[in-house]
Scaffold this motif. Sequence first.
Motif, short mmCIF file in Angstrom:
data_model
loop_
_atom_site.label_atom_id
_atom_site.label_comp_id
_atom_site.label_asym_id
_atom_site.label_seq_id
_atom_site.Cartn_x
_atom_site.Cartn_y
_atom_site.Cartn_z
N GLU A 198 11.74 -0.30 -7.95
CA GLU A 198 11.20 0.88 -7.27
C GLU A 198 9.76 0.64 -6.80
OE1 GLU A 198 13.68 4.40 -9.57
OE2 GLU A 198 11.94 3.52 -10.56
N ILE A 199 8.99 -0.01 -7.65
CA ILE A 199 7.61 -0.33 -7.26
C ILE A 199 7.63 -1.26 -6.05
CG2 ILE A 199 5.46 -1.41 -8.02
CD1 ILE A 199 6.15 -0.59 -10.87
N GLN A 200 8.54 -2.19 -6.07
CA GLN A 200 8.67 -3.10 -4.93
C GLN A 200 8.91 -2.35 -3.63
OE1 GLN A 200 11.42 -6.21 -7.05
NE2 GLN A 200 10.72 -7.08 -5.11
N LYS A 201 9.75 -1.33 -3.71
CA LYS A 201 10.04 -0.57 -2.50
C LYS A 201 8.80 0.17 -2.01
CE LYS A 201 14.85 -0.03 -3.51
NZ LYS A 201 15.51 0.59 -4.68
N LYS A 202 8.00 0.64 -2.97
CA LYS A 202 6.81 1.39 -2.60
C LYS A 202 5.69 0.48 -2.12
CE LYS A 202 7.77 5.20 -5.77
NZ LYS A 202 7.56 6.35 -4.87
N LEU A 203 5.72 -0.76 -2.53
CA LEU A 203 4.68 -1.72 -2.12
C LEU A 203 5.34 -2.94 -1.50
CD1 LEU A 203 2.46 -1.54 -5.35
CD2 LEU A 203 2.12 -0.30 -3.21
N PRO A 204 5.94 -2.77 -0.35
CA PRO A 204 6.74 -3.86 0.23
C PRO A 204 5.92 -5.09 0.61
CG PRO A 204 6.49 -2.04 1.78
CD PRO A 204 5.92 -1.57 0.47
N ASP A 205 4.60 -4.93 0.74
CA ASP A 205 3.79 -6.09 1.12
C ASP A 205 3.48 -7.01 -0.04
OD1 ASP A 205 3.74 -5.34 3.74
OD2 ASP A 205 1.92 -4.15 3.52
N TYR A 257 -9.79 -2.87 11.05
CA TYR A 257 -11.22 -2.91 10.74
C TYR A 257 -11.64 -4.36 10.49
CZ TYR A 257 -15.64 -1.73 8.44
OH TYR A 257 -16.96 -1.63 8.11
N LYS A 258 -12.61 -4.77 11.24
CA LYS A 258 -13.13 -6.13 11.11
C LYS A 258 -12.01 -7.18 11.12
CE LYS A 258 -16.15 -5.72 7.54
NZ LYS A 258 -17.33 -6.20 6.76
N ASP A 259 -11.20 -7.12 12.14
CA ASP A 259 -10.14 -8.12 12.35
C ASP A 259 -9.07 -8.14 11.27
OD1 ASP A 259 -11.27 -8.88 14.69
OD2 ASP A 259 -12.37 -10.59 13.82
N LYS A 260 -9.02 -7.08 10.47
CA LYS A 260 -7.95 -7.02 9.47
C LYS A 260 -7.20 -5.72 9.58
CE LYS A 260 -9.60 -10.41 6.21
NZ LYS A 260 -10.05 -10.71 4.84
N GLN A 261 -6.01 -5.72 9.02
CA GLN A 261 -5.18 -4.53 9.03
C GLN A 261 -5.13 -3.93 7.62
OE1 GLN A 261 -1.24 -5.23 10.35
NE2 GLN A 261 -1.75 -4.98 12.52
N TYR A 262 -5.24 -2.61 7.57
CA TYR A 262 -5.10 -1.92 6.29
C TYR A 262 -4.04 -0.85 6.45
CZ TYR A 262 -9.42 -4.38 5.39
OH TYR A 262 -10.35 -5.37 5.24
N PHE A 263 -3.17 -0.78 5.47
CA PHE A 263 -2.06 0.15 5.59
C PHE A 263 -2.34 1.51 4.96
CE2 PHE A 263 -0.27 -4.07 6.15
CZ PHE A 263 0.39 -3.90 7.36
N THR A 264 -3.34 1.55 4.10
CA THR A 264 -3.76 2.83 3.54
C THR A 264 -5.29 2.86 3.51
OG1 THR A 264 -3.86 2.05 1.25
CG2 THR A 264 -1.74 2.87 2.01
#
Lengths: 120, 120
Positions: free
Chosen positions: A43-50, B5-12
């Motif tokens: 479940e954690i994997q699904k929430k943090l897919p990166d 931001y500064k050539d990077k991507q942030y998802f949250t």
Amino acid sequence: MVIHYKDKQYFTSKDLALSVIGGRWKIAIIWCLLHETPLRLSEIQKKLPDANQRMLIRQLRELEEDKIITRYVYPVVPPKVEYKLSEVGLLLEPVVTSICNFGDQFMQTIEHETDSTLVD
Amino acid sequence: MVIHYKDKQYFTSKDLALSVIGGRWKIAIIWCLLHETPLRLSEIQKKLPDANQRMLIRQLRELEEDKIITRYVYPVVPPKVEYKLSEVGLLLEPVVTSICNFGDQFMQTIEHETDSTLVD
DNA sequence: TGCAATACTGACTCTTTTGTCACTATGAAC
DNA sequence: GTTCATAGTGACAAAAGAGTCAGTATTGCA
């Protein structure tokens, strides 16, 4: 004051705190567990897919070592393991919350900057 | 939502926040500036003797880039440079405070553990 | 028999971060 | 003209952290 913890020295409790929450996925994991608990690895994997599985497991192990989370293994096959925040782990709620708040505020300042860049 | 931001991507925004405060000496520097401001480099060095000058300057540069601190150079010789938290930087006060609080609480749980180890 | 599901571990590489050392600039004081 | 103070930079080495890939175990089920 010197704090000895896991073969290292910390000169302030702040540094100790940072050693506990410092890790690419730790705050994210704690955030997840604050919102929904318990959670299984899958479940954690699904929430943090990166985050890849190996990394998540490593971070979970460290959090467990620091007694921030608890790990409960059901004696079944296929395996079922549940993670939840410990009492100490719950003390991190203000930290996660304030980081989120700051993140939101900071994001707004960036957006405004972009706006003014466009306007100029 | 993706933040660039500064050539990077942030998802949250939380990840963005972590990128801003993540750095060996950043929280410590911000802590110092919350307690006394402005501060010169040499003063920060005295407060954080474990950080070497090169590292401190690097962290200060990054904080300046992120507009967390401001840097004012007096046109004098020998050089005099003052650092202080910006308006945005002041928004980090709750983060620093909650980390410090957690650190104190966490430290107590460690101490209790040691006690019980001694007792056992 | 062999595959699916879940939660892992080991060994390795790659990247990022941190630390170290030597070096610069300026002008005033001795 | 040598030395001091302050705030820096450049180039590199070392260490830590993150990421990748392949592999393990168990048991039920087709």
